[in-house]
Design a protein around this motif. Structure first.
Motif, PDB file in Angstrom:
ATOM      1  N   CYS A  43       8.697  35.114 112.373  1.00  0.00           N
ATOM      2  CA  CYS A  43       7.650  34.098 112.406  1.00  0.00           C
ATOM      3  C   CYS A  43       7.228  33.856 113.854  1.00  0.00           C
ATOM      4  O   CYS A  43       8.075  33.649 114.730  1.00  0.00           O
ATOM      5  CB  CYS A  43       8.159  32.816 111.776  1.00  0.00           C
ATOM      6  SG  CYS A  43       6.903  31.516 111.821  1.00  0.00           S
ATOM      7  N   TYR A  65       5.984  31.332 115.144  1.00  0.00           N
ATOM      8  CA  TYR A  65       6.099  29.942 115.602  1.00  0.00           C
ATOM      9  C   TYR A  65       7.474  29.666 116.230  1.00  0.00           C
ATOM     10  O   TYR A  65       7.591  29.409 117.424  1.00  0.00           O
ATOM     11  CB  TYR A  65       5.817  29.010 114.414  1.00  0.00           C
ATOM     12  CG  TYR A  65       5.353  27.613 114.771  1.00  0.00           C
ATOM     13  CD1 TYR A  65       5.296  27.168 116.090  1.00  0.00           C
ATOM     14  CD2 TYR A  65       4.946  26.736 113.761  1.00  0.00           C
ATOM     15  CE1 TYR A  65       4.857  25.893 116.388  1.00  0.00           C
ATOM     16  CE2 TYR A  65       4.505  25.458 114.058  1.00  0.00           C
ATOM     17  CZ  TYR A  65       4.467  25.023 115.378  1.00  0.00           C
ATOM     18  OH  TYR A  65       4.033  23.772 115.660  1.00  0.00           O
ATOM     19  N   HIS A  66       8.563  29.763 115.437  1.00  0.00           N
ATOM     20  CA  HIS A  66       9.894  29.463 115.984  1.00  0.00           C
ATOM     21  C   HIS A  66      10.902  30.591 115.745  1.00  0.00           C
ATOM     22  O   HIS A  66      12.107  30.396 115.777  1.00  0.00           O
ATOM     23  CB  HIS A  66      10.446  28.160 115.391  1.00  0.00           C
ATOM     24  CG  HIS A  66       9.458  27.042 115.345  1.00  0.00           C
ATOM     25  ND1 HIS A  66       8.734  26.744 114.200  1.00  0.00           N
ATOM     26  CD2 HIS A  66       9.037  26.181 116.295  1.00  0.00           C
ATOM     27  CE1 HIS A  66       7.929  25.718 114.445  1.00  0.00           C
ATOM     28  NE2 HIS A  66       8.075  25.359 115.714  1.00  0.00           N
ATOM     29  N   GLN A  67      10.346  31.744 115.409  1.00  0.00           N
ATOM     30  CA  GLN A  67      11.145  32.971 115.328  1.00  0.00           C
ATOM     31  C   GLN A  67      12.160  33.057 114.193  1.00  0.00           C
ATOM     32  O   GLN A  67      13.167  33.743 114.322  1.00  0.00           O
ATOM     33  CB  GLN A  67      11.870  33.252 116.668  1.00  0.00           C
ATOM     34  CG  GLN A  67      11.055  34.129 117.610  1.00  0.00           C
ATOM     35  CD  GLN A  67       9.916  33.358 118.257  1.00  0.00           C
ATOM     36  OE1 GLN A  67      10.155  32.383 118.944  1.00  0.00           O
ATOM     37  NE2 GLN A  67       8.692  33.777 118.026  1.00  0.00           N
ATOM     38  N   TRP A  68      11.944  32.393 113.126  1.00  0.00           N
ATOM     39  CA  TRP A  68      12.781  32.703 111.962  1.00  0.00           C
ATOM     40  C   TRP A  68      12.447  34.148 111.576  1.00  0.00           C
ATOM     41  O   TRP A  68      11.269  34.558 111.617  1.00  0.00           O
ATOM     42  CB  TRP A  68      12.469  31.770 110.790  1.00  0.00           C
ATOM     43  CG  TRP A  68      13.079  30.393 110.925  1.00  0.00           C
ATOM     44  CD1 TRP A  68      13.398  29.745 112.081  1.00  0.00           C
ATOM     45  CD2 TRP A  68      13.423  29.512 109.843  1.00  0.00           C
ATOM     46  NE1 TRP A  68      13.916  28.515 111.809  1.00  0.00           N
ATOM     47  CE2 TRP A  68      13.951  28.332 110.442  1.00  0.00           C
ATOM     48  CE3 TRP A  68      13.336  29.579 108.448  1.00  0.00           C
ATOM     49  CZ2 TRP A  68      14.399  27.257 109.676  1.00  0.00           C
ATOM     50  CZ3 TRP A  68      13.766  28.505 107.691  1.00  0.00           C
ATOM     51  CH2 TRP A  68      14.302  27.362 108.303  1.00  0.00           C
ATOM     52  N   CYS A  93       6.034  31.006 106.056  1.00  0.00           N
ATOM     53  CA  CYS A  93       7.380  30.808 106.589  1.00  0.00           C
ATOM     54  C   CYS A  93       8.062  29.625 105.898  1.00  0.00           C
ATOM     55  O   CYS A  93       7.439  28.592 105.634  1.00  0.00           O
ATOM     56  CB  CYS A  93       7.309  30.560 108.091  1.00  0.00           C
ATOM     57  SG  CYS A  93       8.938  30.337 108.829  1.00  0.00           S
ATOM     58  N   HIS A 139      10.190  27.689 107.137  1.00  0.00           N
ATOM     59  CA  HIS A 139      10.480  26.591 108.051  1.00  0.00           C
ATOM     60  C   HIS A 139       9.366  25.550 107.974  1.00  0.00           C
ATOM     61  O   HIS A 139       9.460  24.593 107.216  1.00  0.00           O
ATOM     62  CB  HIS A 139      10.682  27.138 109.476  1.00  0.00           C
ATOM     63  CG  HIS A 139      10.911  26.081 110.503  1.00  0.00           C
ATOM     64  ND1 HIS A 139      10.306  26.101 111.734  1.00  0.00           N
ATOM     65  CD2 HIS A 139      11.678  24.964 110.479  1.00  0.00           C
ATOM     66  CE1 HIS A 139      10.698  25.040 112.437  1.00  0.00           C
ATOM     67  NE2 HIS A 139      11.540  24.343 111.696  1.00  0.00           N
ATOM     68  N   ARG A 140       8.264  25.784 108.678  1.00  0.00           N
ATOM     69  CA  ARG A 140       7.187  24.799 108.610  1.00  0.00           C
ATOM     70  C   ARG A 140       5.863  25.422 108.210  1.00  0.00           C
ATOM     71  O   ARG A 140       4.801  24.870 108.464  1.00  0.00           O
ATOM     72  CB  ARG A 140       7.099  24.024 109.929  1.00  0.00           C
ATOM     73  CG  ARG A 140       8.144  22.889 109.959  1.00  0.00           C
ATOM     74  CD  ARG A 140       8.274  22.230 111.310  1.00  0.00           C
ATOM     75  NE  ARG A 140       6.995  21.886 111.875  1.00  0.00           N
ATOM     76  CZ  ARG A 140       6.757  21.800 113.201  1.00  0.00           C
ATOM     77  NH1 ARG A 140       7.740  22.022 114.060  1.00  0.00           N
ATOM     78  NH2 ARG A 140       5.578  21.500 113.638  1.00  0.00           N
ATOM     79  N   GLY A 141       5.967  26.586 107.570  1.00  0.00           N
ATOM     80  CA  GLY A 141       4.821  27.098 106.838  1.00  0.00           C
ATOM     81  C   GLY A 141       3.885  28.048 107.549  1.00  0.00           C
ATOM     82  O   GLY A 141       2.849  28.410 106.977  1.00  0.00           O
ATOM     83  N   ALA A 142       4.204  28.508 108.742  1.00  0.00           N
ATOM     84  CA  ALA A 142       3.272  29.410 109.437  1.00  0.00           C
ATOM     85  C   ALA A 142       3.115  30.725 108.668  1.00  0.00           C
ATOM     86  O   ALA A 142       4.021  31.148 107.950  1.00  0.00           O
ATOM     87  CB  ALA A 142       3.778  29.695 110.844  1.00  0.00           C
TER      88      ALA A 142
HETATM   89  S1  FES Z   1       7.156  27.825 111.059  1.00  0.00           S
HETATM   90 FE1  FES Z   1       8.115  29.731 111.020  1.00  0.00          FE
HETATM   91  S2  FES Z   1       9.811  29.503 112.296  1.00  0.00           S
HETATM   92 FE2  FES Z   1       8.851  27.569 112.334  1.00  0.00          FE
END
Ligand code: FES
Ligand code: FE2
Length: 386
Positions: free
Chosen positions: A105, A107-110, A85, A87-90
């Motif tokens: 994603c 984690y935070h739904q991107w 991802c 954003h922060r890599g998930a």
């Molecule tokens: S790590 Fe994917 S939306 Fe935050």
């Protein structure tokens, strides 16, 4: 004096016709180097197009720390996307295959589209420009219905069809792109990935170890071809190799009986083309063997210095119906048995090369392709300065 590289050492062994020293199969440092220098830069087999037939379908492929999503978009186009991802890599999706409208994603739904573009990101400021944060691309190439990815971070990588050019003519008649997967096995092999390759490169061990395989495979013809045509094609660096796979007289398929395992012949064999069996491979991880009625693909994935995953898939014509045209037991019997016998041999070599008393011995006349593997390995390592 500069230190000797791994590739220098391998080339020296080759010059003397010798196998490789034991620590090449046990060293964690070397293993890490191989994963990044070889598996991180070469074309790796990801799957067959029939695994992602519809818009929204995807499959994943992992190698070392890398994971790629191979996704089919609404226009039917196939994209290789880094499974990370922005954003922060998930990780966006777990291993395996699936179908989804968007890659959301956990984690935070991107949310990302199948071409990797970022379609949605909740609670981001007005100044946030989605177009700047697509998933990173992974090089992807489709050859005869087989999808390959390359994790190299270089802008340009070598052309896969060019690498496979020698194999194209031999494999064309099988209509591999019109196949589908009838069965999958993932084997855990307690051996270094190079031992798995070496084992697959020779039939010096076949008579003594593969009773099912040698019912139809012609070991003698393989060793001393009489067909009058080149038995083996390979690229100058030996990464890509292809050959006819000689069967005993009367056999038309690599099965227990020599008769087809599937009633629906593949490709041009449905139109009466004279049957033959052929094999091709692309180092470091991919090989396939096709008979007129079915084929098999092998993917080697290194897990640790003494462990390798081998994913094997059996392919049949896409219209072949299980229980009508083929029975899975019969379809997989020869290769499944042969594989299991091979993994046991690989495990025993892994055990042996750990001994302080192991000294690499001389290769036989039937192990020229093992030497070819050493050469390709040396070339791939030296390309990374190793
Ligand atoms: S790590 Fe994917 S939306 Fe935050
Ligand atoms: Fe074998």
């Amino acid at each position: 004096m500069t230190e000797k590289t791994t590739s220098d050492l391998v080339l020296e062994q080759l010059k003397q016709g010798l196998a490789l020293p034991g620590d090449l199969y046990t060293s964690p440092t070397l293993f890490a180097e191989e994963v990044s220098a070889i598996f991180g830069r070469q074309w790796l087999y990801a799957g067959h197009v029939s695994e992602i037939p519809h818009a929204g379908d995807y499959l994943t492929v992992t190698s070392g720390d890398e994971s790629c999503i191979v996704a089919r978009d609404a226009d039917g186009e196939i994209h290789g996307l880094l499974n990370v991802c922005r954003h922060r890599g998930a990780r966006l999706v777990d291993c395996g295959t699936g179908s989804t409208r968007r890659f959301v994603c956990p984690y935070h739904q991107w949310a990302y589209s199948h071409d990797g573009s970022l379609a949605g990101a909740p609670r981001m400021p007005d100044s946030f420009d989605k177009s700047r944060w697509p998933l990173k691309k992974v090089h992807t190439s489709v050859w005869q219905g087989l999808v390959f990815v390359n994790f190299s971070s270089e802008e340009e990588v070598e052309s896969l069809p060019e690498l496979m050019a020698d194999a194209a003519e031999l494999m064309n008649p099988f209509g591999v792109e019109d196949a589908r997967i009838a069965h999958t096995e993932v084997y855990e092999v307690d051996a270094n990935w190079k031992l798995v390759w070496e084992n697959a490169q020779e039939c010096y061990h076949c008579n003594a170890n593969h009773p099912e395989f040698i019912r139809t495979f012609d070991v003698r013809e393989m060793a001393q071809p009489t067909a009058g045509e080149a038995p083996l094609w390979y690229s100058e660096d030996r990464r890509s190799q292809s050959a006819r796979f000689p069967l005993k007289p009367g056999a038309v398929s690599l099965t227990m009986s020599g008769r087809p395992a599937s009633a629906k012949p593949m490709g041009e064999f449905a139109d009466g083309r004279e049957p033959y069996t052929a094999a091709a491979h692309l180092k470091p991880g991919f090989a396939f063997v096709f008979s007129p009625d079915y084929g098999i693909t092998f993917v080697d994935t290194p897990v640790s210095p003494d462990r390798t995953h081998v994913k094997v898939q059996w392919l049949v014509h896409r219209d072949a119906v299980e229980g009508v045209d083929y029975a899975v037991d019969n379809l997989i019997r020869v290769w499944d048995q042969t594989n299991r016998q091979d993994w046991e041999l690989c495990r025993s070599v892994q055990e042996g090369v750990k001994s302080h008393g192991f000294e690499p011995g001389p290769l036989s006349l039937d192990e020229t392709s093992v030497a070819g593997f050493y050469y390709a390995y040396a070339r791939m390592m030296s390309a990374a300065g190793l």
